[in-house]
Design an enzyme around this catalytic site. Structure first.
Site, mmCIF file in Angstrom:
data_model
loop_
_atom_site.group_PDB
_atom_site.id
_atom_site.type_symbol
_atom_site.label_atom_id
_atom_site.label_comp_id
_atom_site.label_asym_id
_atom_site.label_seq_id
_atom_site.Cartn_x
_atom_site.Cartn_y
_atom_site.Cartn_z
ATOM 1 N N LYS A 127 0.950 -0.794 0.428
ATOM 2 C CA LYS A 127 0.081 0.156 -0.269
ATOM 3 C C LYS A 127 0.829 0.898 0.083
ATOM 4 O O LYS A 127 2.272 1.023 0.083
ATOM 5 C CB LYS A 127 -0.864 0.123 1.698
ATOM 6 C CG LYS A 127 -1.844 -1.452 1.688
ATOM 7 C CD LYS A 127 -2.951 -0.538 0.523
ATOM 8 C CE LYS A 127 -4.533 -1.079 0.197
ATOM 9 N NZ LYS A 127 -5.171 -1.023 0.331
ATOM 10 N N THR A 128 0.250 2.103 -0.013
ATOM 11 C CA THR A 128 0.827 3.361 -0.451
ATOM 12 C C THR A 128 1.690 4.037 0.852
ATOM 13 O O THR A 128 3.010 4.092 0.715
ATOM 14 C CB THR A 128 -0.012 4.913 -0.812
ATOM 15 O OG1 THR A 128 -0.534 4.660 -2.107
ATOM 16 C CG2 THR A 128 1.012 6.315 -1.005
ATOM 17 N N PHE A 129 1.122 3.917 1.685
ATOM 18 C CA PHE A 129 1.795 4.699 2.877
ATOM 19 C C PHE A 129 2.820 4.225 3.557
ATOM 20 O O PHE A 129 4.015 4.499 3.712
ATOM 21 C CB PHE A 129 0.722 5.221 4.173
ATOM 22 C CG PHE A 129 0.851 6.869 4.037
ATOM 23 C CD1 PHE A 129 0.408 7.107 3.013
ATOM 24 C CD2 PHE A 129 0.880 7.617 4.944
ATOM 25 C CE1 PHE A 129 -0.256 8.595 3.326
ATOM 26 C CE2 PHE A 129 0.882 8.925 4.957
ATOM 27 C CZ PHE A 129 0.289 9.612 3.960
ATOM 28 N N HIS B 238 6.275 4.190 1.027
ATOM 29 C CA HIS B 238 6.733 5.666 1.070
ATOM 30 C C HIS B 238 7.323 5.941 2.679
ATOM 31 O O HIS B 238 8.521 6.322 2.108
ATOM 32 C CB HIS B 238 6.042 6.334 1.128
ATOM 33 C CG HIS B 238 5.138 6.535 -0.456
ATOM 34 N ND1 HIS B 238 4.142 6.580 -1.045
ATOM 35 C CD2 HIS B 238 5.462 7.939 -1.811
ATOM 36 C CE1 HIS B 238 4.077 6.226 -2.791
ATOM 37 N NE2 HIS B 238 4.930 7.377 -2.736
ATOM 38 N N ASP C 200 5.637 3.041 -5.530
ATOM 39 C CA ASP C 200 5.478 2.248 -4.248
ATOM 40 C C ASP C 200 5.520 0.882 -4.367
ATOM 41 O O ASP C 200 5.595 -0.397 -3.101
ATOM 42 C CB ASP C 200 4.308 3.281 -3.091
ATOM 43 C CG ASP C 200 3.092 3.790 -3.754
ATOM 44 O OD1 ASP C 200 3.212 2.744 -5.533
ATOM 45 O OD2 ASP C 200 2.358 3.872 -3.017
#
Ligand code: AMP
Ligand code: ZN
Ligand code: ZN
Length: 411
Positions: A69-71, A74, A238
């Protein structure tokens, strides 16, 4: 406060004395193209990215961490830690250790430094006397370890990619003593299209081509300032994107009664906090849904590296590639199901992203096998000449990408 930082130096930044050698230090622009799958580079749609990859260094793919996932990804890229270590274990999660809940859509949460358990590269750089401008990078709005980046903006989904490039170039135009040495650029254009239309749709091809021209605008802006030979570009994503659709859905209410658990994430991944006394029945109910893997916290495979964090819920379920876990029931299905998704097992090739690096710090014309995104942090630290915090990645895994792998003369 943040706007004031943007205009020229942040009074609240806890920074040591500025090093006098700012002119000699390398500049790095870290670009994240959200959801840009590794093989999008080979579709013949990306003249700029393909040229940068050919003239610089390219990994065949970059391997994300779980959850894809993104968070979490990153924050791994800028800390070199797996999510259990840096604390951002999802886009939405419960953090019993600080009695708080995180969601990327919660403006207060993304600014709350207590969620972020490891220090990102910009904190190390600021502490060591360099200005930074991590535009829209997850974590960039928070004060972490008492430090804020010199320049940052509140996340604005509606800001066009072209305006983001202009903002970044304007920071690079500042006088040398105020100019940031580490900057980031973030675009979700490809991820947005991938979710809505699927990774193989013509609309996603268009988003890929548009995103390439955004990178082209950045490169053109650097060239127009005669800075292209001096700035190091590190372009990453990501995670990738897998095709999904309405024909492959696990409707949660078909297996577990809606009041039996609280759900933080649901789509490719389900994170569930069963109500008191209902853990067994939730677990058994989910086990009946064939195309998902269901784990109790203690049984999560070690390869996901999630064990040991209090932020991991009692039950985690992962859909098989291409399946969607959705709230509601098959008889009353009302939600539109996305055509593309990520969040699946990090070992799947569809979950892999890109890594391209170009500039004086990097070798030219080199393609390397896939590597994990935990190694990006020590690489950035080496190029920026910042002492890295200990982490899960190692410089030795990526040292061969550097023009001067044995020292720091050329940077
Ligand atoms: P995902 O659901 O994992 O695909 O997340 C992608 C979304 O994350 C994007 O569409 C953005 O809206 C959101 N996002 C990315 N960066 C940030 C940020 N710094 N703050 C808040 N939301 C963000
Ligand atoms: Zn993403
Ligand atoms: Zn996404």
């Amino acid at each position: 406060m943040i706007a004031a930082c943007m205009l020229g130096g942040c009074a609240a930044t806890a920074r040591g004395a500025r090093a006098p050698d700012h002119e000699e230090r390398a500049t790095v622009v870290l670009v994240s193209l959200d959801g840009f799958r590794w093989d999008y580079l080979d579709r013949g749609l990306t003249p700029t990215l393909t040229r940068l990859a050919r003239e610089g260094v390219r990994a065949e793919a970059m391997v994300p961490v779980f959850p894809t996932k993104t968070f979490p990804n990153h924050y791994t890229i800028v800390t070199g830690r797996y999510p259990a270590g840096h604390g951002i274990v999802g886009n939405s999660f419960d953090a019993p250790d600080i009695v708080a809940r995180f969601s990327l859509r919660d403006r207060r949460a993304v600014r709350n430094g207590r969620f972020f358990l490891a220090e990102p590269i910009w904190v190390a750089a600021e502490r060591q006397g360099q200005r930074t401008a991590p535009l829209f990078w997850p974590g960039s709005e928070a004060e972490i370890g008492g430090v804020r980046p010199s320049y940052a903006l509140p996340f604005d989904d509606g800001m066009p990619d072209s305006a983001r490039v202009s903002r970044l170039l304007a920071w690079l135009d500042l006088p040398a003593d105020r100019r940031p040495k580490f900057l980031t650029l973030y675009s979700s254009t490809v991820d947005d299209a991938g979710h809505e239309f699927g990774p193989d749709a013509p609309e996603t091809d268009l988003a890929i081509a548009r995103t390439d021209s955004v990178v082209g605008a950045l490169v053109g802006g650097l060239r127009g300032r005669s800075r292209d030979g001096e700035v190091n570009l590190v372009i990453v994503s990501d995670h990738g994107m897998a095709p999904t659709g309405p024909d492959r859905v696990v409707w949660l209410d078909d297996y577990v009664s809606p009041g039996a658990m609280r759900v933080d994430e649901v789509s490719a991944l389900l994170t569930a906090w069963p109500r008191e006394g209902l853990e067994d029945s939730v677990y058994r109910g989910l086990k009946r849904a064939p195309p998902i893997q269901v784990y109790r916290r203690a049984d999560l495979p070690a390869r996901f590296r999630l064990r040991g964090s209090p932020r991991i819920p009692p039950i985690v379920a992962i859909a098989e590639e291409g399946w969607t876990i959705a709230r509601g029931s098959s008889t009353a299905a009302s939600r539109a199901i996305a055509r593309g998704n990520h969040g699946f097992d990090d070992s799947l090739s569809t979950m892999r992203g890109i890594f391209v690096a170009h500039g004086p710090a990097f070798r030219r014309g080199l393609t390397v096998p896939p590597f994990r995104n935990i190694h990006v942090y020590p690489l950035l630290a080496e190029v920026l000449r910042v002492a890295p915090a200990p982490g899960d990645g190692s410089l030795d895994s990526v040292r061969g990408l550097l023009a001067d792998p044995g020292g720091r003369r050329s940077r």
